[in-house]
Design a protein around this motif. Sequence first.
Motif, PDB file in Angstrom:
ATOM      1  N   ALA A  61       0.842  -1.202   0.000  1.00  0.00           N
ATOM      2  CA  ALA A  61       0.000   0.000   0.000  1.00  0.00           C
ATOM      3  C   ALA A  61       0.873   1.245   0.000  1.00  0.00           C
ATOM      4  O   ALA A  61       1.965   1.249   0.589  1.00  0.00           O
ATOM      5  CB  ALA A  61      -0.904   0.014   1.234  1.00  0.00           C
ATOM      6  N   THR A  63       0.161   5.636   0.245  1.00  0.00           N
ATOM      7  CA  THR A  63      -0.601   6.885   0.172  1.00  0.00           C
ATOM      8  C   THR A  63       0.383   8.020  -0.033  1.00  0.00           C
ATOM      9  O   THR A  63       1.333   8.164   0.738  1.00  0.00           O
ATOM     10  CB  THR A  63      -1.395   7.133   1.465  1.00  0.00           C
ATOM     11  N   ASN A  65       0.668  12.164  -0.436  1.00  0.00           N
ATOM     12  CA  ASN A  65       0.018  13.466  -0.322  1.00  0.00           C
ATOM     13  C   ASN A  65       0.862  14.504  -1.056  1.00  0.00           C
ATOM     14  O   ASN A  65       2.069  14.599  -0.816  1.00  0.00           O
ATOM     15  CB  ASN A  65      -0.118  13.863   1.146  1.00  0.00           C
ATOM     16  N   HIS A  90       5.720  -0.797   8.156  1.00  0.00           N
ATOM     17  CA  HIS A  90       5.172   0.528   7.848  1.00  0.00           C
ATOM     18  C   HIS A  90       6.309   1.539   7.742  1.00  0.00           C
ATOM     19  O   HIS A  90       7.114   1.666   8.675  1.00  0.00           O
ATOM     20  CB  HIS A  90       4.191   0.964   8.939  1.00  0.00           C
ATOM     21  N   TYR A  92       7.377   5.726   6.504  1.00  0.00           N
ATOM     22  CA  TYR A  92       6.875   7.080   6.239  1.00  0.00           C
ATOM     23  C   TYR A  92       7.985   7.849   5.521  1.00  0.00           C
ATOM     24  O   TYR A  92       9.157   7.746   5.903  1.00  0.00           O
ATOM     25  CB  TYR A  92       6.518   7.784   7.555  1.00  0.00           C
ATOM     26  N   GLU A  94       9.178  11.643   3.449  1.00  0.00           N
ATOM     27  CA  GLU A  94       8.933  13.045   3.065  1.00  0.00           C
ATOM     28  C   GLU A  94       9.859  13.431   1.920  1.00  0.00           C
ATOM     29  O   GLU A  94      11.048  13.086   1.940  1.00  0.00           O
ATOM     30  CB  GLU A  94       9.157  13.972   4.265  1.00  0.00           C
ATOM     31  N   ASN A 104       4.483  13.864   0.977  1.00  0.00           N
ATOM     32  CA  ASN A 104       4.806  12.821   1.955  1.00  0.00           C
ATOM     33  C   ASN A 104       4.056  11.553   1.590  1.00  0.00           C
ATOM     34  O   ASN A 104       3.155  11.566   0.742  1.00  0.00           O
ATOM     35  CB  ASN A 104       4.571  13.280   3.400  1.00  0.00           C
ATOM     36  N   THR A 106       2.864   7.467   3.243  1.00  0.00           N
ATOM     37  CA  THR A 106       2.939   6.298   4.114  1.00  0.00           C
ATOM     38  C   THR A 106       2.932   5.073   3.203  1.00  0.00           C
ATOM     39  O   THR A 106       2.254   5.067   2.162  1.00  0.00           O
ATOM     40  CB  THR A 106       1.768   6.210   5.106  1.00  0.00           C
ATOM     41  N   VAL A 108       3.157   0.592   3.109  1.00  0.00           N
ATOM     42  CA  VAL A 108       3.125  -0.714   3.764  1.00  0.00           C
ATOM     43  C   VAL A 108       3.859  -1.712   2.875  1.00  0.00           C
ATOM     44  O   VAL A 108       3.578  -1.791   1.670  1.00  0.00           O
ATOM     45  CB  VAL A 108       1.674  -1.201   3.991  1.00  0.00           C
TER      46      VAL A 108
ATOM     47  N   ASN B  65      -2.880   4.083   9.060  1.00  0.00           N
ATOM     48  CA  ASN B  65      -2.161   2.818   9.009  1.00  0.00           C
ATOM     49  C   ASN B  65      -2.177   2.190  10.391  1.00  0.00           C
ATOM     50  O   ASN B  65      -1.807   2.845  11.370  1.00  0.00           O
ATOM     51  CB  ASN B  65      -0.720   3.050   8.550  1.00  0.00           C
ATOM     52  N   HIS B  90      -1.962  19.942   5.160  1.00  0.00           N
ATOM     53  CA  HIS B  90      -1.575  18.546   5.349  1.00  0.00           C
ATOM     54  C   HIS B  90      -1.031  18.342   6.758  1.00  0.00           C
ATOM     55  O   HIS B  90      -0.116  19.051   7.180  1.00  0.00           O
ATOM     56  CB  HIS B  90      -0.508  18.142   4.323  1.00  0.00           C
TER      57      HIS B  90
END
Lengths: 272, 272
Positions: A61, A63, A65, A90, A92, A94, A104, A106, A108, B65, B90
């Motif tokens: 996965a 996401t 932004n 997980h 993250y 930027e 940014n 996230t 998986v 998440n 954001h």
Amino acid sequence: MTDALHPLDAATTFTPAADGSLTGRTSPAYWNMVGPFGGVTAAQLLKAAMDHPARIGEPVAQTVNFCAPIAEGDFVIRVKEVRSGRSVQHLYAELVQGETIAANATMVFARRSQTWGHHASPMPEAPPAAEVPLLTQKPPLAWLKAYDFRYISGLPIMASEAFPTPQSARSLIWVADQPRRPLDHVGLASLCDVFIVRVFQVRGLRTPAGTVSMTSYFHASPEELARQGTRPLLAKVDSIRFGDQFHDQQAELWSDEGKLLATTTQVVWFRD
Amino acid sequence: MTDALHPLDAATTFTPAADGSLTGRTSPAYWNMVGPFGGVTAAQLLKAAMDHPARIGEPVAQTVNFCAPIAEGDFVIRVKEVRSGRSVQHLYAELVQGETIAANATMVFARRSQTWGHHASPMPEAPPAAEVPLLTQKPPLAWLKAYDFRYISGLPIMASEAFPTPQSARSLIWVADQPRRPLDHVGLASLCDVFIVRVFQVRGLRTPAGTVSMTSYFHASPEELARQGTRPLLAKVDSIRFGDQFHDQQAELWSDEGKLLATTTQVVWFRD
């Protein structure tokens, strides 16, 4: 074929620094109106996560932004390990230019193992890609040249005034990298953003608009993507509600063997 | 009605610390099998972002998440301002217990203003909620008591063995908070996770499973949600591909006046 890197591989090649951050550069091959095509930014963030030394497994996965316009030139991507379980991880990330977090993400990752499997819906009906004409008339944007589009239905038609009646928000398209590139998760992440934003198609009018957030789920193994190779994917896209500056968008990307490779959704900002 | 806080409001009430972090506590009213119902975690992360002093506008998008099991007891939520434009903002949040980031979220807020609007698809056809029987037989999980379900189609039936043929992944449901609660974005964020994971329904079998990542887009203003009040929402859910430990899930939440209030998608981990 030449020995040169494919533009997407060039765009996702980074220079690592001692602190683990990665320096990259915007790609002219994927330039959009006032910044990069969002798909290449997704691909860059995914590749940066895949390059992280603690990364396990394969992408499940993502996401992304889109927080601020990305300017032509260098950027830095910092990836943070949020949580690593036995099989699911997980991360993250930027993407930074100067003091600005321009994007940014996230993500998986997972070490997947075989389980019960099932396709609850079949691939949308479509003639083979070879029987659908290649779209040759495109607006002069670099990223549109980076993909071959064969519209089965829902070809966006732009006019100088909005249609009196809104058009369908659906499109069904065969799509492939141009030049061709063997499919992998990085390429798939970028293909998830390959749709003309629906507000243009429905109104028949190009107004200021852009993706604010995009989520993609990847349903295929690296081996399955490799088997798809350079052949076009079948892509279906739709939206439901437009209003007060935003609209939804949902899409599916299918292999030509009828397997769902990715589901993806985004929320698009637009102005009248 | 009493003066007591609704369980969802109690679950999203925090104690702020000097450093801006918020301390909250898991809610017994929304307990699931081995941790909180994911929807209440989404609601907590959204409410924490709404409580941030720099927050502007209303929620447009949220990705949550689920990184690690959340244990019964206290947690701390830290919200970071990633980027604030003139009208779009954001935020990033982490829900922490001890040293573990148990959940994180990216969120988009916006000061929305009126634009051209359009519904490209109508609400799914459904009899009025009052004509659909209330589900009274439920597994003994607290969070299932926190919602009223009226299944129009796709009622999950669990057995001791998997069905020989997979069942449909679709359900159409009227759903409402129990006890009733006037609709707002916090409530809507939680309602976005109100579906029994599709792998249970399709196989007819409960195996270890859980949402790994969930993304929700909010399409209605606070005023529009307030107009919906405590009346049930129409919820439609479907999945396409199950395999190698994960499946997709897509859903829509509609007002009983036929407006799309939220679109939501999640990727679910499962074991054979």
